[in-house]
Design an enzyme around this catalytic site. Structure first.
Site, PDB file in Angstrom:
ATOM      1  N   ASP A   1     -10.105   7.810   3.917  1.00 41.51           N
ATOM      2  CA  ASP A   1     -11.016   7.716   5.228  1.00 41.51           C
ATOM      3  C   ASP A   1     -11.497   8.929   5.301  1.00 41.51           C
ATOM      4  O   ASP A   1     -11.505   9.946   6.163  1.00 41.51           O
ATOM      5  CB  ASP A   1      -9.931   7.872   6.297  1.00 41.51           C
ATOM      6  CG  ASP A   1      -9.044   6.786   6.707  1.00 41.51           C
ATOM      7  OD1 ASP A   1      -9.458   5.425   6.160  1.00 41.51           O
ATOM      8  OD2 ASP A   1      -7.976   6.720   6.913  1.00 41.51           O
TER       9      ASP A   1
ATOM     10  N   ARG B   1      -2.663   4.826  13.151  1.00 44.24           N
ATOM     11  CA  ARG B   1      -1.522   3.951  12.686  1.00 44.24           C
ATOM     12  C   ARG B   1      -0.206   4.831  12.891  1.00 44.24           C
ATOM     13  O   ARG B   1       0.763   4.462  13.500  1.00 44.24           O
ATOM     14  CB  ARG B   1      -1.599   3.994  11.140  1.00 44.24           C
ATOM     15  CG  ARG B   1      -0.152   3.390  10.503  1.00 44.24           C
ATOM     16  CD  ARG B   1      -0.488   3.263   9.052  1.00 44.24           C
ATOM     17  NE  ARG B   1      -1.438   2.299   8.511  1.00 44.24           N
ATOM     18  CZ  ARG B   1      -2.645   2.923   8.062  1.00 44.24           C
ATOM     19  NH1 ARG B   1      -2.553   4.238   7.680  1.00 44.24           N
ATOM     20  NH2 ARG B   1      -3.706   2.171   7.722  1.00 44.24           N
TER      21      ARG B   1
ATOM     22  N   ASP C   1      -2.298  -4.204  10.665  1.00 37.75           N
ATOM     23  CA  ASP C   1      -3.787  -4.366  10.376  1.00 37.75           C
ATOM     24  C   ASP C   1      -4.431  -3.332  11.073  1.00 37.75           C
ATOM     25  O   ASP C   1      -4.107  -3.041  12.024  1.00 37.75           O
ATOM     26  CB  ASP C   1      -4.083  -5.747  10.439  1.00 37.75           C
ATOM     27  CG  ASP C   1      -5.357  -6.093   9.699  1.00 37.75           C
ATOM     28  OD1 ASP C   1      -5.541  -5.617   8.563  1.00 37.75           O
ATOM     29  OD2 ASP C   1      -6.426  -6.942  10.018  1.00 37.75           O
ATOM     30  N   THR C   2      -5.451  -2.735  10.385  1.00 39.96           N
ATOM     31  CA  THR C   2      -6.171  -1.802  10.939  1.00 39.96           C
ATOM     32  C   THR C   2      -7.699  -2.139  10.633  1.00 39.96           C
ATOM     33  O   THR C   2      -8.098  -2.677   9.830  1.00 39.96           O
ATOM     34  CB  THR C   2      -6.030  -0.454  10.062  1.00 39.96           C
ATOM     35  OG1 THR C   2      -4.567   0.053  10.245  1.00 39.96           O
ATOM     36  CG2 THR C   2      -6.829   0.714  10.546  1.00 39.96           C
TER      37      THR C   2
ATOM     38  N   ASN D   1       0.838  -1.096   0.030  1.00 41.08           N
ATOM     39  CA  ASN D   1      -0.163  -0.065  -0.057  1.00 41.08           C
ATOM     40  C   ASN D   1       1.016   1.318  -0.102  1.00 41.08           C
ATOM     41  O   ASN D   1       1.483   1.568   1.028  1.00 41.08           O
ATOM     42  CB  ASN D   1      -0.937  -0.100   1.312  1.00 41.08           C
ATOM     43  CG  ASN D   1      -1.769   0.992   1.503  1.00 41.08           C
ATOM     44  OD1 ASN D   1      -1.374   2.332   1.077  1.00 41.08           O
ATOM     45  ND2 ASN D   1      -2.943   0.795   1.881  1.00 41.08           N
TER      46      ASN D   1
ATOM     47  N   HIS E   1       0.218   4.359  -0.062  1.00 41.83           N
ATOM     48  CA  HIS E   1      -0.366   5.433   0.919  1.00 41.83           C
ATOM     49  C   HIS E   1       0.234   5.296   2.238  1.00 41.83           C
ATOM     50  O   HIS E   1       0.900   6.052   2.953  1.00 41.83           O
ATOM     51  CB  HIS E   1      -1.680   5.633   0.796  1.00 41.83           C
ATOM     52  CG  HIS E   1      -2.507   6.570   1.689  1.00 41.83           C
ATOM     53  ND1 HIS E   1      -2.406   7.897   1.353  1.00 41.83           N
ATOM     54  CD2 HIS E   1      -2.870   6.447   3.108  1.00 41.83           C
ATOM     55  CE1 HIS E   1      -2.837   8.745   2.456  1.00 41.83           C
ATOM     56  NE2 HIS E   1      -3.016   7.875   3.431  1.00 41.83           N
TER      57      HIS E   1
END
Length: 193
Positions: free
Chosen positions: A148, A174, A69-70, A10, A12
């Site tokens: 988001d 994060r 992980d979120t 990812n 970003h």
């Protein structure tokens, strides 16, 4: 430890994490490592998924690494989507489809309290370590911005998507988890000097 692999493709996330860890450790992406595998996230917890990814890279490439992980935990949905946030609207759902479903599920719901939570799993010479960060907030009734676009952190009037990268990094889930990782790495570096 001068270099550390971040088990993610990812872009970003990579930019965000490199900014936080700048000057502490060089963060290597999976692409730079030569890994283009799709690592399945099959655990029932954020900790479990972060560990699956870190262990996979450590086992296959023999490098020290970390993964995250979120999950977005919405109170009115009993903590859902949580660990399933990235595939809330289905296995191959886009972030936009996940947002649409979430807004739909909350269309007649008040209050709209939620929490973003990130768990980072690190594998280094001392073993496995976990670092967690979370932030409380609310879910908007419509999208505001790109990444988001529906989460307003506590104390803010803007969504995460409307904040600058540095504003978001200073308070995000994060960011908080990775800062704990950074503190650990700094302490480890001092110990080795």
């Amino acid at each position: 430890m001068k270099k550390l692999v971040f088990a993610s493709n990812n872009a970003h996330k990579l930019t965000e994490i490199r900014a936080i860890l700048a000057g502490k450790v060089e963060v290597i992406s999976l692409g730079e490592l030569g890994c283009h595998d799709d690592i399945p996230e099959t655990a029932e917890t954020l900790e479990g998924n972060a560990l699956i990814k870190a262990e996979y890279i450590h086992r296959h490439y023999g490098v020290y690494c970390f993964a995250d992980d979120t999950g977005l935990e919405v109170e009115a949905l009993d903590g859902a989507p949580g660990v399933y946030s990235a595939r809330f609207a289905g296995e191959h759902a886009t972030p936009s489809e996940n947002v649409t479903l979430l807004l739909d599920r909350l269309s007649h719901t008040q209050p709209r309290h939620a929490r973003f939570r990130t768990v980072v799993a690190l594998i280094d010479e001392l073993g496995t370590h976990f670092f967690e960060g979370s932030i409380e907030g609310t879910i908007t009734t419509e999208r505001r911005g790109e990444n988001d676009p529906i989460f307003i952190p506590e104390g803010e009037l803007r969504t995460f998507a409307q904040l600058s990268e540095s504003e978001k990094n200073s308070m995000s889930h994060r960011g908080r988890a990775v800062k704990k990782l950074a503190t650990y790495l700094s302490a480890l570096a001092c110990h080795h000097e």
